[in-house]
Design a protein around this motif. Structure first.
Motif, PDB file in Angstrom:
ATOM      1  N   MET A   1       0.851  -1.192   0.000  1.00  0.00           N
ATOM      2  CA  MET A   1       0.000   0.000   0.000  1.00  0.00           C
ATOM      3  C   MET A   1       0.890   1.246   0.000  1.00  0.00           C
ATOM      4  O   MET A   1       1.863   1.336   0.752  1.00  0.00           O
ATOM      5  CB  MET A   1      -0.902   0.002   1.236  1.00  0.00           C
ATOM      6  CG  MET A   1      -1.768   1.256   1.376  1.00  0.00           C
ATOM      7  SD  MET A   1      -2.999   1.417   0.043  1.00  0.00           S
ATOM      8  CE  MET A   1      -4.073   0.046   0.440  1.00  0.00           C
ATOM      9  N   SER A   2       0.576   2.212  -0.851  1.00  0.00           N
ATOM     10  CA  SER A   2       1.358   3.440  -0.919  1.00  0.00           C
ATOM     11  C   SER A   2       1.129   4.285   0.312  1.00  0.00           C
ATOM     12  O   SER A   2       0.148   4.129   1.035  1.00  0.00           O
ATOM     13  CB  SER A   2       0.969   4.228  -2.173  1.00  0.00           C
ATOM     14  OG  SER A   2      -0.405   4.580  -2.118  1.00  0.00           O
ATOM     15  N   GLN A   3       2.014   5.194   0.572  1.00  0.00           N
ATOM     16  CA  GLN A   3       1.889   6.102   1.698  1.00  0.00           C
ATOM     17  C   GLN A   3       0.831   7.162   1.409  1.00  0.00           C
ATOM     18  O   GLN A   3       0.397   7.345   0.280  1.00  0.00           O
ATOM     19  CB  GLN A   3       3.250   6.774   1.970  1.00  0.00           C
ATOM     20  CG  GLN A   3       4.335   5.787   2.373  1.00  0.00           C
ATOM     21  CD  GLN A   3       4.003   5.047   3.653  1.00  0.00           C
ATOM     22  OE1 GLN A   3       3.677   5.658   4.669  1.00  0.00           O
ATOM     23  NE2 GLN A   3       4.076   3.727   3.597  1.00  0.00           N
ATOM     24  N   GLN A   4       0.431   7.834   2.465  1.00  0.00           N
ATOM     25  CA  GLN A   4      -0.549   8.910   2.314  1.00  0.00           C
ATOM     26  C   GLN A   4      -0.007   9.990   1.375  1.00  0.00           C
ATOM     27  O   GLN A   4       1.188  10.282   1.360  1.00  0.00           O
ATOM     28  CB  GLN A   4      -0.851   9.526   3.670  1.00  0.00           C
ATOM     29  CG  GLN A   4      -1.476   8.565   4.660  1.00  0.00           C
ATOM     30  CD  GLN A   4      -1.493   9.143   6.070  1.00  0.00           C
ATOM     31  OE1 GLN A   4      -1.005  10.242   6.304  1.00  0.00           O
ATOM     32  NE2 GLN A   4      -2.056   8.402   7.007  1.00  0.00           N
ATOM     33  N   GLN A   5      -0.919  10.580   0.608  1.00  0.00           N
ATOM     34  CA  GLN A   5      -0.570  11.704  -0.242  1.00  0.00           C
ATOM     35  C   GLN A   5      -1.501  12.852   0.106  1.00  0.00           C
ATOM     36  O   GLN A   5      -2.660  12.870  -0.314  1.00  0.00           O
ATOM     37  CB  GLN A   5      -0.710  11.320  -1.719  1.00  0.00           C
ATOM     38  CG  GLN A   5       0.186  10.168  -2.141  1.00  0.00           C
ATOM     39  CD  GLN A   5       0.006   9.821  -3.600  1.00  0.00           C
ATOM     40  OE1 GLN A   5       0.174  10.673  -4.485  1.00  0.00           O
ATOM     41  NE2 GLN A   5      -0.342   8.575  -3.874  1.00  0.00           N
ATOM     42  N   ILE A   6      -1.003  13.786   0.895  1.00  0.00           N
ATOM     43  CA  ILE A   6      -1.821  14.885   1.395  1.00  0.00           C
ATOM     44  C   ILE A   6      -1.285  16.191   0.822  1.00  0.00           C
ATOM     45  O   ILE A   6      -0.133  16.574   1.060  1.00  0.00           O
ATOM     46  CB  ILE A   6      -1.803  14.939   2.932  1.00  0.00           C
ATOM     47  CG1 ILE A   6      -2.306  13.601   3.500  1.00  0.00           C
ATOM     48  CG2 ILE A   6      -2.645  16.093   3.446  1.00  0.00           C
ATOM     49  CD1 ILE A   6      -2.189  13.496   4.998  1.00  0.00           C
ATOM     50  N   SER A   7      -2.106  16.862   0.054  1.00  0.00           N
ATOM     51  CA  SER A   7      -1.673  18.130  -0.534  1.00  0.00           C
ATOM     52  C   SER A   7      -1.363  19.147   0.563  1.00  0.00           C
ATOM     53  O   SER A   7      -2.105  19.257   1.547  1.00  0.00           O
ATOM     54  CB  SER A   7      -2.762  18.687  -1.446  1.00  0.00           C
ATOM     55  OG  SER A   7      -2.475  20.014  -1.819  1.00  0.00           O
ATOM     56  N   PRO A   8      -0.285  19.908   0.401  1.00  0.00           N
ATOM     57  CA  PRO A   8       0.001  20.969   1.376  1.00  0.00           C
ATOM     58  C   PRO A   8      -1.053  22.072   1.375  1.00  0.00           C
ATOM     59  O   PRO A   8      -1.109  22.882   2.301  1.00  0.00           O
ATOM     60  CB  PRO A   8       1.370  21.506   0.923  1.00  0.00           C
ATOM     61  CG  PRO A   8       1.472  21.126  -0.517  1.00  0.00           C
ATOM     62  CD  PRO A   8       0.739  19.839  -0.652  1.00  0.00           C
ATOM     63  N   VAL A  12      -5.868  19.596   7.045  1.00  0.00           N
ATOM     64  CA  VAL A  12      -6.052  18.303   7.708  1.00  0.00           C
ATOM     65  C   VAL A  12      -5.623  18.432   9.165  1.00  0.00           C
ATOM     66  O   VAL A  12      -4.461  18.747   9.454  1.00  0.00           O
ATOM     67  CB  VAL A  12      -5.235  17.196   7.012  1.00  0.00           C
ATOM     68  CG1 VAL A  12      -5.431  15.863   7.735  1.00  0.00           C
ATOM     69  CG2 VAL A  12      -5.639  17.069   5.551  1.00  0.00           C
ATOM     70  N   SER A  13      -6.544  18.195  10.081  1.00  0.00           N
ATOM     71  CA  SER A  13      -6.221  18.287  11.505  1.00  0.00           C
ATOM     72  C   SER A  13      -5.192  17.226  11.884  1.00  0.00           C
ATOM     73  O   SER A  13      -5.280  16.079  11.438  1.00  0.00           O
ATOM     74  CB  SER A  13      -7.486  18.086  12.340  1.00  0.00           C
ATOM     75  OG  SER A  13      -7.159  17.916  13.710  1.00  0.00           O
ATOM     76  N   PRO A  14      -4.236  17.580  12.726  1.00  0.00           N
ATOM     77  CA  PRO A  14      -3.282  16.572  13.205  1.00  0.00           C
ATOM     78  C   PRO A  14      -3.950  15.501  14.055  1.00  0.00           C
ATOM     79  O   PRO A  14      -3.359  14.446  14.296  1.00  0.00           O
ATOM     80  CB  PRO A  14      -2.282  17.399  14.020  1.00  0.00           C
ATOM     81  CG  PRO A  14      -2.996  18.657  14.369  1.00  0.00           C
ATOM     82  CD  PRO A  14      -3.934  18.927  13.247  1.00  0.00           C
ATOM     83  N   ALA A  28      -9.234  20.439   0.223  1.00  0.00           N
ATOM     84  CA  ALA A  28     -10.111  19.581   1.021  1.00  0.00           C
ATOM     85  C   ALA A  28      -9.908  19.915   2.494  1.00  0.00           C
ATOM     86  O   ALA A  28      -8.863  20.438   2.899  1.00  0.00           O
ATOM     87  CB  ALA A  28      -9.804  18.110   0.766  1.00  0.00           C
ATOM     88  N   VAL A  29     -10.920  19.628   3.317  1.00  0.00           N
ATOM     89  CA  VAL A  29     -10.855  19.888   4.758  1.00  0.00           C
ATOM     90  C   VAL A  29     -11.187  18.606   5.510  1.00  0.00           C
ATOM     91  O   VAL A  29     -12.221  17.979   5.251  1.00  0.00           O
ATOM     92  CB  VAL A  29     -11.841  20.999   5.178  1.00  0.00           C
ATOM     93  CG1 VAL A  29     -11.829  21.189   6.697  1.00  0.00           C
ATOM     94  CG2 VAL A  29     -11.509  22.304   4.472  1.00  0.00           C
ATOM     95  N   ILE A  30     -10.315  18.229   6.430  1.00  0.00           N
ATOM     96  CA  ILE A  30     -10.555  17.074   7.297  1.00  0.00           C
ATOM     97  C   ILE A  30     -10.359  17.544   8.742  1.00  0.00           C
ATOM     98  O   ILE A  30      -9.260  17.899   9.144  1.00  0.00           O
ATOM     99  CB  ILE A  30      -9.617  15.906   6.968  1.00  0.00           C
ATOM    100  CG1 ILE A  30      -9.779  15.485   5.500  1.00  0.00           C
ATOM    101  CG2 ILE A  30      -9.882  14.729   7.903  1.00  0.00           C
ATOM    102  CD1 ILE A  30      -8.826  14.393   5.063  1.00  0.00           C
ATOM    103  N   GLU A  31     -11.445  17.542   9.502  1.00  0.00           N
ATOM    104  CA  GLU A  31     -11.411  18.073  10.860  1.00  0.00           C
ATOM    105  C   GLU A  31     -10.895  17.030  11.851  1.00  0.00           C
ATOM    106  O   GLU A  31     -10.662  15.863  11.505  1.00  0.00           O
ATOM    107  CB  GLU A  31     -12.808  18.537  11.267  1.00  0.00           C
ATOM    108  CG  GLU A  31     -13.338  19.693  10.427  1.00  0.00           C
ATOM    109  CD  GLU A  31     -14.699  20.189  10.883  1.00  0.00           C
ATOM    110  OE1 GLU A  31     -15.129  21.240  10.384  1.00  0.00           O
ATOM    111  OE2 GLU A  31     -15.331  19.524  11.729  1.00  0.00           O
ATOM    112  N   ALA A  32     -10.721  17.476  13.115  1.00  0.00           N
ATOM    113  CA  ALA A  32     -10.357  16.569  14.202  1.00  0.00           C
ATOM    114  C   ALA A  32     -11.517  15.603  14.470  1.00  0.00           C
ATOM    115  O   ALA A  32     -12.640  15.805  14.008  1.00  0.00           O
ATOM    116  CB  ALA A  32     -10.031  17.364  15.456  1.00  0.00           C
TER     117      ALA A  32
END
Length: 263
Positions: A1-8, A12-14, A28-32
């Motif tokens: 499985m490839s690693q995460q690819q998260i655009s800067p 994205v909440s830590p 894109a927005v990913i909350e806590a």
């Protein structure tokens, strides 16, 4: 499985929990307080809000919102969830609200397709392989069982139950329960027969289809009330899973089932 690819350029909440191979597009927005299974794709402009739980390989298209606050005046900020199974596709600008204190969660099963501008309200439960057509609106605490197809522009009243393998005509206004294996259409909606094409596609035998058809002929077309129809069905038609599912559904309906063409 490839690693995460998260655009800067994504937010994205830590505190979000992302599985392996998750792809997050710009803006894109990913909350806590969110969890995304492996291989999920979150496209530009999609929002995954607090309380969302996505299974594996879900695809959330631009403008879609998962886990939005319920559109229910009784909602008082309580913690609740919006849960998606595996391989769910949520198309452009579709919305899935999270639950309220009533059930605590909204659930969409696996292998579902929610087409553009469709809406799943608070505390709904959708089974597996459900399809909501474009702009279909499902009100609060509705239950939609496996393999049901709600064609585009359908409106489903709160607390309605739609059973397995149902095919609903586009633009339908649903305020009664829809029993399994049926084809529903016209305005106002009525029973139009059984979903023969869908059943054949899913491997039902001719014998099963004939028996389902016999059950509904007795229920809708012989001029019997429900109690009389139940007795005839149990006396004349062999006891099968399909027979029991139909009888249990109709007997347990609190809203009443959709009427027949002869009612």
């Amino acid at each position: 499985m490839s690693q995460q690819q998260i655009s800067p350029l994504a937010s994205v909440s830590p505190e979000a929990k992302l599985g392996e191979g998750v792809l997050v597009h710009p803006f894109a927005v990913i909350e806590a307080n969110t969890e995304l299974g492996e291989g999920c794709i979150i496209e530009s402009g999609a929002v995954i809000k607090s309380g969302s739980r996505l299974g594996k390989h879900c695809h959330i298209h631009p403008g879609a919102v998962i886990g939005g606050i319920p559109q229910d005046l009784k909602y008082a900020g309580e913690e609740s969830l919006a849960i998606l199974g595996d391989h769910v596709s949520v198309r452009e600008c579709a919305t899935v609200n999270r639950g309220t204190a009533s059930k605590g969660k909204t659930v969409v099963g696996s292998h579902c397709l929610l087409m553009a501008y469709s809406h799943v309200a608070h505390d709904c439960v959708l089974g597996d392989h459900v399809i909501l057509g474009n702009a279909t609106q499902v009100a609060g605490e509705v239950e939609v069982d496996d393999y049901a197809i709600l064609s585009g522009g359908s409106l489903v009243h709160q607390f309605v139950r739609i059973s397995k393998h149902v095919m609903l005509q586009g633009g339908s206004r649903v305020n009664k329960d829809i029993p399994p294996y049926t084809l529903i259409g016209r305005d106002p909606i009525v029973y139009c027969g059984i979903n023969i094409v869908g059943l054949r596609r899913r491997g039902f035998t001719n014998e099963q289809i004939f028996r389902i058809n016999d059950i509904y002929r007795t229920l809708y077309q012989r001029g019997l009330n429900n109690s009389e129809a139940f007795k005839v069905i149990e006396e004349e038609i062999p006891d099968t899973y399909e027979r029991q599912l139909i009888l249990d559904f109709v007997r347990s309906s609190e809203r009443g089932i959709v009427r027949g063409t002869m009612d």
